[in-house]
Design an enzyme around this catalytic site. Structure first.
Site, PDB file in Angstrom:
ATOM      1  N   HIS A 187     -22.820  34.969  12.974  1.00  0.00           N
ATOM      2  CA  HIS A 187     -23.069  35.515  14.308  1.00  0.00           C
ATOM      3  C   HIS A 187     -21.868  35.250  15.220  1.00  0.00           C
ATOM      4  O   HIS A 187     -21.421  36.126  15.956  1.00  0.00           O
ATOM      5  CB  HIS A 187     -24.337  34.863  14.877  1.00  0.00           C
ATOM      6  CG  HIS A 187     -24.706  35.410  16.193  1.00  0.00           C
ATOM      7  ND1 HIS A 187     -25.352  36.607  16.332  1.00  0.00           N
ATOM      8  CD2 HIS A 187     -24.459  34.959  17.439  1.00  0.00           C
ATOM      9  CE1 HIS A 187     -25.513  36.850  17.602  1.00  0.00           C
ATOM     10  NE2 HIS A 187     -24.982  35.874  18.306  1.00  0.00           N
ATOM     11  N   CYS A 471     -17.549  50.157   4.442  1.00  0.00           N
ATOM     12  CA  CYS A 471     -18.029  49.961   5.817  1.00  0.00           C
ATOM     13  C   CYS A 471     -18.355  48.511   6.131  1.00  0.00           C
ATOM     14  O   CYS A 471     -18.817  48.212   7.221  1.00  0.00           O
ATOM     15  CB  CYS A 471     -19.239  50.853   6.094  1.00  0.00           C
ATOM     16  SG  CYS A 471     -20.671  50.433   5.084  1.00  0.00           S
TER      17      CYS A 471
HETATM   18  C1  PEP Z   1     -22.570  45.155   4.237  1.00  0.00           C
HETATM   19  O1  PEP Z   1     -23.397  44.534   3.559  1.00  0.00           O
HETATM   20  O2  PEP Z   1     -21.327  45.030   4.111  1.00  0.00           O
HETATM   21  C2  PEP Z   1     -23.028  46.093   5.270  1.00  0.00           C
HETATM   22  C3  PEP Z   1     -22.185  46.907   5.877  1.00  0.00           C
HETATM   23  O3  PEP Z   1     -24.337  46.048   5.596  1.00  0.00           O
HETATM   24  P1  PEP Z   1     -24.997  44.891   6.522  1.00  0.00           P
HETATM   25  O4  PEP Z   1     -23.898  44.003   7.014  1.00  0.00           O
HETATM   26  O5  PEP Z   1     -25.702  45.618   7.600  1.00  0.00           O
HETATM   27  O6  PEP Z   1     -25.920  44.234   5.558  1.00  0.00           O
END
Ligand code: PEP
Ligand code: MG
Length: 542
Positions: A187, A471
């Site tokens: 966080h 992403c």
């Molecule tokens: C990830 O796991 O890299 C992702 C983009 O999804 P989240 O962070 O929302 O789990």
């Protein structure tokens, strides 16, 4: 023991600018009176407890306002837990057995620990709820609680890790942050990145720092320099754009209408990840199809030009969604989450895809949909069929498990694209819980095993004729984004505050040069070595 001037304390950097400030150790909280019995007036104790809960709830409201729309949901979710009637009734039972209001509430919260033992997602919430129970007790005892951060000057605050309630108290005097624990997806790291506060997390040696010492927080160098000055800051590579457009599109990650509006002020090419579950973290009742369609349409209309990749709900584990009844599990990160929700909540997924289609038509935008936490080709194929029967979408999946990374060749002609979630992929590749503050180093995206896994994913998807992007948080690091392009990924999606920096890096190199840099990255044997070799190669190109 104090740390000598000139010492270098290593950790993981967040941000691109160094900052100097005086150490401010977050103080241990003032003592709250221990367990005690009341004098016999149970009604008065109940009233005291109600009043104290209301006081702490309004404090959460204030934090939500200060935090802004994206983080506000965290505080709203905490408020729901705090004001839970069952919890209050448990406390009343304790009051009736003789405990005073403060003790009764703490005992009631502690009893949740036994009920939900082993439920990692709830355990994480329980830590926050225990903090709130202490605030309730402190209010009753008239003890002031808070970080008591300075409001003027330039301070680097140092602590184990900071909770959402802590980060919302950061004043303008907080110029830098150092955490002894915490990791790159903690966080603290996410908030510091979005607020552009330089930070170094997972910095174990920072435990020795004392108040008043001057330090340089040097995120690019992944270190804190004791007594360091600006001249010692590791320079971020200044990329000189060679072309107007980056070698691959840079999209933005969003989770709310506010994010979508903000992302549209950047040069992002569309949205690479719309985390739909963030809309629902504090919803206790299931949103109707109409309500969903309305909020999706607003967000789609506001989004930056380009395709918008919408992820179906990724509830479970670290992202509990109150209105979805989920089983209590021993190990929720390995349990029912993401696409696995179809076991009990298939209709919600269908409703989501159908509402989104209404919003797509209304907004006239190009919408791609993808499912999170896919582990087998059969799941991917099932999702593709479901999505195509609900709307005119390009259909894809997130690659977050090593298992699906090894099955991409079976998906040629079945799905249109993949998007790699490196946050979860690291968690599952290294068997390192992303919520565990002590495992930050394993979640470092420069770990050679992750880089090589990404190489396999890019080439396997290419061979299968599937377009691939990334992403996860790793794509927000400009240098890492160059490696991703060089490995063969066709797009990246970054935290909106990083879109500009990532675009600059990807406009400063040719695809051939990015491939050379990626070739260096895959031969590294340590995370530090990988990052250093890539930065060195990029510096020579710049
Ligand atoms: C990830 O796991 O890299 C992702 C983009 O999804 P989240 O962070 O929302 O789990
Ligand atoms: Mg994920």
């Amino acid at each position: 023991m104090t740390v000598a001037t000139g010492s270098l304390l290593t950790g993981l950097g967040v941000g691109l600018n160094a900052v100097r400030g005086e150490v401010f150790r977050v103080k241990p909280q003032a003592a709250i009176p221990g367990p005690a019995k009341h004098g016999g007036d149970t009604d008065a104790e109940k009233e005291t407890l109600r009043g104290a809960i209301t006081h702490v709830a309004s404090y959460l409201d204030e934090l939500a306002i200060k935090a802004g729309e994206t983080s506000a949901e965290i505080f709203e979710a905490l408020k729901m837990l705090l004001e839970d009637e069952d919890l209050f009734e448990t406390a009343v039972t304790e009051i009736e057995s003789g405990w005073n209001a403060a003790t009764a509430f703490i005992v009631a919260v502690d009893s949740l620990e036994e009920i939900f033992a082993g439920d990692a997602a709830f355990e994480e919430r329980l830590v926050d709820l225990k903090d709130l129970a202490k605030r309730v007790a402190a209010h009753i005892a008239g003890v002031h609680m808070g970080l008591d951060l300075p409001t003027s000057g330039a301070y680097v605050i140092v602590g184990d890790d900071f909770s959402p309630a802590d980060t919302a108290q950061f004043t303008d005097a907080v110029v830098g942050v150092v955490t002894i624990k915490g990791g790159p997806t903690s966080h603290t790291a996410i908030i510091c990145r979005s607020k552009s506060i330089p930070a170094v997390v997972s910095c174990t040696q920072a435990a020795e720092l004392v108040d008043g010492v001057s330090v340089l927080v040097d995120p690019v160098g992944d270190r804190v320099v004791v007594g360091g000055d600006d001249s010692m800051a590791t320079k971020a590579i200044s990329f000189v754009a060679k072309s107007l457009d980056p070698i691959i599109p840079v999209r933005a990650n969003i989770g709310s209408l506010e994010d979508s509006i903000q992302a549209a002020t950047t040069a992002a090419n569309g949205v690479g990840l719309f985390r739909t579950e963030l809309l629902y973290l504090s919803e206790s009742t299931m949103p109707s199809a109409q309500k969903q369609a309305k909020s999706y349409a607003e967000i789609l209309k506001a989004a930056p030009e380009g395709p918008i990749v919408v992820r179906t709900i990724d509830a479970g584990s670290d992202k509990p969604v109150p209105f979805l009844d989920m089983p209590h599990e021993e190990n929720p990160a390995l349990g029912i989450r993401g696409f696995r929700l179809i076991q009990d909540h298939r209709q919600f997924l269908i409703d989501q895809l159908t509402s989104l289609e209404v919003a797509r038509k209304e907004s006239g935008r190009e919408v791609w949909v993808m499912a999170p936490m896919i582990a087998t080709a059969a799941e991917a194929i099932e999702f593709a069929a479901m999505a195509r029967s609900c709307g005119e979408y390009k259909v894809g999946i997130m690659v977050e498990t090593p298992a699906i990374a090894m099955a991409l060749r079976d998906l040629g002609g079945k799905i249109d694209f993949i998007s790699v979630g490196t946050n979860d992929l690291s968690q599952y590749l290294f068997a390192a819980d992303r919520m565990n503050a002590g495992l930050g180093a394993l979640l470092n995206p420069w770990q050679p095993a992750l880089v090589r896994m990404l190489q396999v994913i890019a080439s396997e998807s290419e061979a299968a004729g599937i377009s691939s992007g990334v992403c996860g948080e790793s794509a927000s690091d400009p240098a890492f984004a160059v490696v991703l392009a060089g490995l063969g990924f066709k797009s990246v999606s970054a935290s909106r505050s990083q879109v500009g920096a990532v675009r600059s890096a990807l406009s400063a190199v040719s695809l051939e040069q990015a491939k050379e840099v990626a070739a260096i990255a895959v031969t590294a044997t340590t995370a530090d070595g990988c990052k250093a070799a890539v930065l060195d190669a990029l510096a020579k190109l710049a």
